[in-house]
Design a protein around this motif. Structure first.
Motif, PDB file in Angstrom:
ATOM      1  N   PHE A  12      -0.215  -6.869  20.850  1.00 54.64           N
ATOM      2  CA  PHE A  12      -1.130  -6.298  19.864  1.00 54.64           C
ATOM      3  C   PHE A  12      -0.481  -6.375  18.483  1.00 54.64           C
ATOM      4  N   LYS A  13      -1.299  -6.731  17.485  1.00 50.24           N
ATOM      5  CA  LYS A  13      -0.812  -6.831  16.117  1.00 50.24           C
ATOM      6  C   LYS A  13      -1.811  -6.161  15.181  1.00 50.24           C
ATOM      7  N   TYR A  14      -1.418  -6.051  13.910  1.00 56.34           N
ATOM      8  CA  TYR A  14      -2.261  -5.354  12.941  1.00 56.34           C
ATOM      9  C   TYR A  14      -2.468  -6.200  11.678  1.00 56.34           C
ATOM     10  N   ASN A  15      -3.677  -6.120  11.136  1.00 59.78           N
ATOM     11  CA  ASN A  15      -4.012  -6.663   9.813  1.00 59.78           C
ATOM     12  C   ASN A  15      -4.422  -5.481   8.948  1.00 59.78           C
ATOM     13  N   SER A  16      -3.971  -5.441   7.728  1.00 57.98           N
ATOM     14  CA  SER A  16      -4.371  -4.333   6.853  1.00 57.98           C
ATOM     15  C   SER A  16      -4.542  -4.806   5.418  1.00 57.98           C
ATOM     16  N   TRP A  17      -5.438  -4.116   4.703  1.00 49.51           N
ATOM     17  CA  TRP A  17      -5.685  -4.376   3.285  1.00 49.51           C
ATOM     18  C   TRP A  17      -5.707  -3.036   2.565  1.00 49.51           C
ATOM     19  N   VAL A  18      -5.100  -3.007   1.387  1.00 50.50           N
ATOM     20  CA  VAL A  18      -5.067  -1.790   0.579  1.00 50.50           C
ATOM     21  C   VAL A  18      -5.448  -2.145  -0.855  1.00 50.50           C
ATOM     22  N   GLN A  19      -6.312  -1.331  -1.427  1.00 50.62           N
ATOM     23  CA  GLN A  19      -6.670  -1.500  -2.846  1.00 50.62           C
ATOM     24  C   GLN A  19      -6.143  -0.292  -3.604  1.00 50.62           C
ATOM     25  N   VAL A  20      -5.350  -0.544  -4.633  1.00 50.97           N
ATOM     26  CA  VAL A  20      -4.798   0.533  -5.458  1.00 50.97           C
ATOM     27  C   VAL A  20      -5.359   0.406  -6.868  1.00 50.97           C
ATOM     28  N   GLY A  21      -5.286   1.496  -7.616  1.00 51.20           N
ATOM     29  CA  GLY A  21      -5.863   1.474  -8.954  1.00 51.20           C
ATOM     30  C   GLY A  21      -5.131   2.360  -9.940  1.00 51.20           C
ATOM     31  N   ILE A  22      -5.367   2.094 -11.221  1.00 50.22           N
ATOM     32  CA  ILE A  22      -4.862   2.915 -12.317  1.00 50.22           C
ATOM     33  C   ILE A  22      -6.049   3.225 -13.214  1.00 50.22           C
ATOM     34  N   SER A  23      -6.287   4.488 -13.475  1.00 55.20           N
ATOM     35  CA  SER A  23      -7.418   4.857 -14.323  1.00 55.20           C
ATOM     36  C   SER A  23      -7.126   4.493 -15.777  1.00 55.20           C
ATOM     37  N   ARG A  24      -8.179   4.303 -16.537  1.00 54.28           N
ATOM     38  CA  ARG A  24      -8.000   3.958 -17.952  1.00 54.28           C
ATOM     39  C   ARG A  24      -7.313   5.097 -18.707  1.00 54.28           C
ATOM     40  N   SER A  25      -7.644   6.326 -18.357  1.00 52.83           N
ATOM     41  CA  SER A  25      -7.024   7.460 -19.046  1.00 52.83           C
ATOM     42  C   SER A  25      -5.523   7.523 -18.763  1.00 52.83           C
ATOM     43  N   ASP A  26      -5.128   7.245 -17.521  1.00 51.07           N
ATOM     44  CA  ASP A  26      -3.697   7.233 -17.191  1.00 51.07           C
ATOM     45  C   ASP A  26      -2.977   6.076 -17.883  1.00 51.07           C
ATOM     46  N   TYR A  27      -3.682   4.944 -18.026  1.00 47.00           N
ATOM     47  CA  TYR A  27      -3.096   3.787 -18.707  1.00 47.00           C
ATOM     48  C   TYR A  27      -2.846   4.110 -20.183  1.00 47.00           C
ATOM     49  N   VAL A  28      -3.832   4.725 -20.829  1.00 46.44           N
ATOM     50  CA  VAL A  28      -3.686   5.091 -22.235  1.00 46.44           C
ATOM     51  C   VAL A  28      -2.579   6.130 -22.400  1.00 46.44           C
ATOM     52  N   LYS A  29      -2.517   7.098 -21.482  1.00 45.27           N
ATOM     53  CA  LYS A  29      -1.472   8.128 -21.552  1.00 45.27           C
ATOM     54  C   LYS A  29      -0.084   7.501 -21.396  1.00 45.27           C
TER      55      LYS A  29
END
Length: 211
Positions: free
Chosen positions: A158-175
């Motif tokens: 048995f094996k595993y495949n996985s996908w993850v989506q991460v993000g940065i909000s615009r407000s955190d980017y500006v900060k």
């Protein structure tokens, strides 16, 4: 007699041809079935009838909410490790994309007639590095996750495949950029660098307007 012999010969040849074609077709079907049997089979999914579209769309994208990156890892032997590798790759790639974006923005903001490219490059490099570090410490969130458990006939495991989506909000980017600009200002004051101080103050004023 010759005609009957010829007809008989033709009949025999037709039978042989049909037999050969039948065998060839059977072999082809057996080969196809064998190949199909070697393909990994999905035995468990995370609440989805099929693999979500976002797992195969463009890895990096921006929207009104912020900046996002999707990464996947396939064929992992352990669920937790597979998920961790996917998330690690997504975070690394997102920060690299943010680094390119921030460098372009800071390069446009930090410029001066009395400075060499080397001086300006140092200011930009420092400010970009501080921005990325601020986001690395706090600012990255996990948006979405999907995984599959598969059975691999070739390895009988048995094996595993996985996908993850991460993000940065615009407000955190500006900060993060604002904090980096403040650090540039503090450094300019310590170094008594009036032009760098002026640029940092202009940058801070603009960033605070965006918050």
């Amino acid at each position: 007699m010759r005609t009957k012999s010829l007809v008989g010969l033709i009949s025999v040849l037709c039978c042989i041809s049909a037999s050969v074609l039948g065998c060839t077709s059977k072999v082809a079907k057996q080969k196809e079935a064998f190949i199909e049997a070697q393909k990994p089979v999905v035995v468990q999914k995370l609440g989805q009838e099929k693999r979500p579209d976002w797992t195969s769309e463009k890895p990096y994208f921006e929207d009104d909410a912020g900046f996002h990156f999707t990464a996947g890892f396939m064929g992992g032997a352990d669920y937790a490790l597979t998920l961790r590798l996917s998330k690690s790759e997504a975070m690394k790639s997102l920060l690299e994309s943010i680094q390119v974006k921030a460098r372009g923005e800071f390069s446009s903001a930090i410029h001066g007639q009395n400075r060499t490219d080397r001086d300006l490059g140092r200011y930009v490099t420092d400010t970009v590095a501080w921005t990325v570090e601020n986001l690395r410490i706090e600012g990255i969130t996990q948006d979405r996750i999907y995984y599959e458990q598969i059975f691999d006939p070739s390895s009988q495991s048995f094996k595993y495949n996985s996908w993850v989506q991460v993000g940065i909000s615009r407000s955190d980017y500006v900060k993060a950029k604002t904090d980096a600009a403040q650090k540039l200002l503090d450094k300019a004051i310590r170094d008594n660098d009036q032009e760098a101080k002026s640029k940092a103050m202009e940058l801070l004023e603009k960033l605070r307007e965006d918050v």
